[in-house]
Design a protein around this motif. Sequence first.
Motif, PDB file in Angstrom:
ATOM      1  N   ARG A 193      -0.034  -4.038  -6.354  1.00 15.01           N
ATOM      2  CA  ARG A 193       1.084  -4.441  -7.203  1.00 15.01           C
ATOM      3  C   ARG A 193       1.157  -3.588  -8.461  1.00 15.01           C
ATOM      4  O   ARG A 193       2.247  -3.251  -8.929  1.00 15.01           O
ATOM      5  N   HIS A 194       0.009  -3.253  -9.033  1.00 13.91           N
ATOM      6  CA  HIS A 194      -0.011  -2.333 -10.175  1.00 13.91           C
ATOM      7  C   HIS A 194       0.723  -1.038  -9.814  1.00 13.91           C
ATOM      8  O   HIS A 194       1.551  -0.536 -10.580  1.00 13.91           O
ATOM      9  N   MET A 195       0.400  -0.500  -8.668  1.00  9.44           N
ATOM     10  CA  MET A 195       1.010   0.767  -8.260  1.00  9.44           C
ATOM     11  C   MET A 195       2.500   0.627  -7.997  1.00  9.44           C
ATOM     12  O   MET A 195       3.286   1.529  -8.309  1.00  9.44           O
ATOM     13  N   VAL A 196       2.885  -0.504  -7.423  1.00  7.76           N
ATOM     14  CA  VAL A 196       4.309  -0.739  -7.194  1.00  7.76           C
ATOM     15  C   VAL A 196       5.054  -0.761  -8.524  1.00  7.76           C
ATOM     16  O   VAL A 196       6.131  -0.173  -8.663  1.00  7.76           O
ATOM     17  N   GLU A 197       4.474  -1.439  -9.537  1.00  3.96           N
ATOM     18  CA  GLU A 197       5.115  -1.486 -10.856  1.00  3.96           C
ATOM     19  C   GLU A 197       5.319  -0.081 -11.420  1.00  3.96           C
ATOM     20  O   GLU A 197       6.329   0.205 -12.057  1.00  3.96           O
ATOM     21  N   LEU A 198       4.360   0.774 -11.185  1.00  5.52           N
ATOM     22  CA  LEU A 198       4.426   2.124 -11.745  1.00  5.52           C
ATOM     23  C   LEU A 198       5.358   3.050 -10.971  1.00  5.52           C
ATOM     24  O   LEU A 198       5.943   3.969 -11.539  1.00  5.52           O
ATOM     25  N   HIS A 199       5.503   2.809  -9.658  1.00  6.41           N
ATOM     26  CA  HIS A 199       6.139   3.817  -8.812  1.00  6.41           C
ATOM     27  C   HIS A 199       7.320   3.323  -7.973  1.00  6.41           C
ATOM     28  O   HIS A 199       7.830   4.098  -7.159  1.00  6.41           O
ATOM     29  N   PHE A 200       7.753   2.059  -8.134  1.00  6.06           N
ATOM     30  CA  PHE A 200       8.834   1.603  -7.258  1.00  6.06           C
ATOM     31  C   PHE A 200      10.124   2.380  -7.477  1.00  6.06           C
ATOM     32  O   PHE A 200      10.924   2.551  -6.561  1.00  6.06           O
ATOM     33  N   ARG A 201      10.336   2.905  -8.684  1.00  4.27           N
ATOM     34  CA  ARG A 201      11.526   3.717  -8.935  1.00  4.27           C
ATOM     35  C   ARG A 201      11.460   5.074  -8.223  1.00  4.27           C
ATOM     36  O   ARG A 201      12.491   5.714  -8.032  1.00  4.27           O
ATOM     37  N   GLU A 202      10.257   5.496  -7.874  1.00  5.84           N
ATOM     38  CA  GLU A 202      10.088   6.786  -7.205  1.00  5.84           C
ATOM     39  C   GLU A 202      10.197   6.673  -5.683  1.00  5.84           C
ATOM     40  O   GLU A 202      10.146   7.673  -4.982  1.00  5.84           O
ATOM     41  N   HIS A 203      10.328   5.441  -5.200  1.00  7.70           N
ATOM     42  CA  HIS A 203      10.495   5.190  -3.759  1.00  7.70           C
ATOM     43  C   HIS A 203       9.355   5.796  -2.939  1.00  7.70           C
ATOM     44  O   HIS A 203       9.583   6.449  -1.928  1.00  7.70           O
ATOM     45  N   TRP A 204       8.138   5.528  -3.405  1.00 10.87           N
ATOM     46  CA  TRP A 204       6.982   5.971  -2.633  1.00 10.87           C
ATOM     47  C   TRP A 204       6.999   5.360  -1.238  1.00 10.87           C
ATOM     48  O   TRP A 204       7.369   4.189  -1.065  1.00 10.87           O
ATOM     49  N   ARG A 205       6.558   6.115  -0.259  1.00 10.67           N
ATOM     50  CA  ARG A 205       6.346   5.568   1.078  1.00 10.67           C
ATOM     51  C   ARG A 205       5.071   4.720   1.065  1.00 10.67           C
ATOM     52  O   ARG A 205       4.170   4.943   0.254  1.00 10.67           O
ATOM     53  N   ILE A 206       4.975   3.765   1.991  1.00 18.57           N
ATOM     54  CA  ILE A 206       3.807   2.889   2.033  1.00 18.57           C
ATOM     55  C   ILE A 206       2.535   3.692   2.305  1.00 18.57           C
ATOM     56  O   ILE A 206       1.464   3.379   1.775  1.00 18.57           O
ATOM     57  N   ALA A 207       2.655   4.753   3.095  1.00 20.08           N
ATOM     58  CA  ALA A 207       1.475   5.585   3.368  1.00 20.08           C
ATOM     59  C   ALA A 207       0.919   6.184   2.082  1.00 20.08           C
ATOM     60  O   ALA A 207      -0.302   6.353   1.939  1.00 20.08           O
ATOM     61  N   ARG A 208       1.789   6.490   1.115  1.00 17.98           N
ATOM     62  CA  ARG A 208       1.316   7.061  -0.140  1.00 17.98           C
ATOM     63  C   ARG A 208       0.601   6.002  -0.981  1.00 17.98           C
ATOM     64  O   ARG A 208      -0.416   6.293  -1.622  1.00 17.98           O
ATOM     65  N   TYR A 209       1.126   4.779  -0.979  1.00 16.83           N
ATOM     66  CA  TYR A 209       0.426   3.686  -1.660  1.00 16.83           C
ATOM     67  C   TYR A 209      -0.955   3.484  -1.038  1.00 16.83           C
ATOM     68  O   TYR A 209      -1.959   3.324  -1.742  1.00 16.83           O
ATOM     69  N   ALA A 210      -1.005   3.462   0.293  1.00 18.84           N
ATOM     70  CA  ALA A 210      -2.270   3.239   0.988  1.00 18.84           C
ATOM     71  C   ALA A 210      -3.285   4.325   0.645  1.00 18.84           C
ATOM     72  O   ALA A 210      -4.455   4.044   0.370  1.00 18.84           O
ATOM     73  N   GLU A 211      -2.824   5.565   0.617  1.00 21.38           N
ATOM     74  CA  GLU A 211      -3.713   6.679   0.294  1.00 21.38           C
ATOM     75  C   GLU A 211      -4.254   6.549  -1.128  1.00 21.38           C
ATOM     76  O   GLU A 211      -5.444   6.780  -1.382  1.00 21.38           O
ATOM     77  N   ALA A 212      -3.390   6.174  -2.067  1.00 22.87           N
ATOM     78  CA  ALA A 212      -3.819   6.013  -3.454  1.00 22.87           C
ATOM     79  C   ALA A 212      -4.827   4.877  -3.610  1.00 22.87           C
ATOM     80  O   ALA A 212      -5.676   4.901  -4.510  1.00 22.87           O
ATOM     81  N   LEU A 213      -4.757   3.889  -2.716  1.00 24.69           N
ATOM     82  CA  LEU A 213      -5.685   2.765  -2.743  1.00 24.69           C
ATOM     83  C   LEU A 213      -6.960   3.035  -1.954  1.00 24.69           C
ATOM     84  O   LEU A 213      -7.888   2.212  -1.954  1.00 24.69           O
ATOM     85  N   GLY A 214      -6.996   4.166  -1.268  1.00 25.07           N
ATOM     86  CA  GLY A 214      -8.149   4.479  -0.432  1.00 25.07           C
ATOM     87  C   GLY A 214      -8.165   3.686   0.852  1.00 25.07           C
ATOM     88  O   GLY A 214      -9.233   3.416   1.421  1.00 25.07           O
ATOM     89  N   LEU A 215      -6.977   3.307   1.350  1.00 27.99           N
ATOM     90  CA  LEU A 215      -6.847   2.529   2.574  1.00 27.99           C
ATOM     91  C   LEU A 215      -6.018   3.291   3.586  1.00 27.99           C
ATOM     92  O   LEU A 215      -5.269   4.203   3.235  1.00 27.99           O
ATOM     93  N   SER A 216      -6.112   2.870   4.830  1.00 23.80           N
ATOM     94  CA  SER A 216      -5.183   3.378   5.832  1.00 23.80           C
ATOM     95  C   SER A 216      -3.878   2.586   5.740  1.00 23.80           C
ATOM     96  O   SER A 216      -3.853   1.470   5.199  1.00 23.80           O
ATOM     97  N   HIS A 217      -2.809   3.157   6.263  1.00 23.88           N
ATOM     98  CA  HIS A 217      -1.530   2.463   6.298  1.00 23.88           C
ATOM     99  C   HIS A 217      -1.686   1.129   7.022  1.00 23.88           C
ATOM    100  O   HIS A 217      -1.192   0.080   6.557  1.00 23.88           O
ATOM    101  N   ASP A 218      -2.364   1.132   8.159  1.00 23.03           N
ATOM    102  CA  ASP A 218      -2.519  -0.094   8.946  1.00 23.03           C
ATOM    103  C   ASP A 218      -3.329  -1.148   8.198  1.00 23.03           C
ATOM    104  O   ASP A 218      -3.038  -2.352   8.298  1.00 23.03           O
ATOM    105  N   ARG A 219      -4.357  -0.699   7.455  1.00 24.57           N
ATOM    106  CA  ARG A 219      -5.185  -1.648   6.704  1.00 24.57           C
ATOM    107  C   ARG A 219      -4.372  -2.336   5.613  1.00 24.57           C
ATOM    108  O   ARG A 219      -4.461  -3.555   5.438  1.00 24.57           O
ATOM    109  N   LEU A 220      -3.559  -1.576   4.863  1.00 23.34           N
ATOM    110  CA  LEU A 220      -2.729  -2.168   3.828  1.00 23.34           C
ATOM    111  C   LEU A 220      -1.714  -3.132   4.446  1.00 23.34           C
ATOM    112  O   LEU A 220      -1.485  -4.229   3.926  1.00 23.34           O
TER     113      LEU A 220
END
Length: 308
Positions: A193-220
Amino acid sequence: MHAPATIDSAHYRRHIEANVVFRRFPSALGPRRHALWSERGGLPRAAILLPAGQATLSGGQDALELKGPALALISVQPQHFLRLAAGTPAQILAFSDLLLIDAIGKGAESVPLRYLAERRLVASSEHNPTQFDDLAHAFGAIERELTREDSASWRFLSAQLAVIMIQCWRLSGLEAVGQQSASTQGALLMRFRHMVELHFREHWRIARYAEALGLSHDRLHDICVRTLKRPPLDLVHDRLAHEACLQLIRSGLSIEQIAADLGFRNTTHFTRFFRIRTGSPPARYRSNIARQRSDRSEDTLRSFADWP
């Protein structure tokens, strides 16, 4: 900032008075009872500062006992009363959701504050007098600002309310609990959620959020679905739609300006997205809310705790 920028001073003062009220009660020889909901309808939020002594918040949920020094954050109901014991001073800051939204802001720190905003919470500063001094200073600054001969500053008031919210978060122990729970799914969701607050205007893909969290897309995806019953993309889109609703209702920006601020390629793309999320195009949504301020929309905008 949601306060009008080009209106006359009398209108601006009425705008301030409609969104924040400060009351100070010196200690007295006997017990007293004060209604938190004013005759003119009341403001939906209150922060109660008890420098010393004892008090009871009655009405609504179970009675809440306060022993100073303490701070209570509550959602105010018409039946709420604050009962002050003899010798107990108190300060009550009542404020609107509009001021609260500006105080919470849009950065990463807004995540825990949004979580805090929907919960009745009592924080004791008995073991941390320095933080209590900071709270008292913020309350005093708001009181002084509201009694200025010139119009009070909306930005100043929202900044002081942000200080109060942050100090309450720290004193409550919730900040430390969050830091100690780094391995839990709840903590991962909070980081997301922290990352979403920072980047939702940039329309990050979920895979990019997962990578920043150190997770796989499927894990997130699995964590969000099992914990919240919703996929991560749906949560991100909800945050984007929520911000769009806020700006349509509370800003004077054109739809084109809102679309650009929220990172959409063009107004057509924004309109299509907004219609899918809300069932109405932006222009119609804005006109409908301006005309009737529907209960459903108000409830949506007041919900700060849709995530853990």
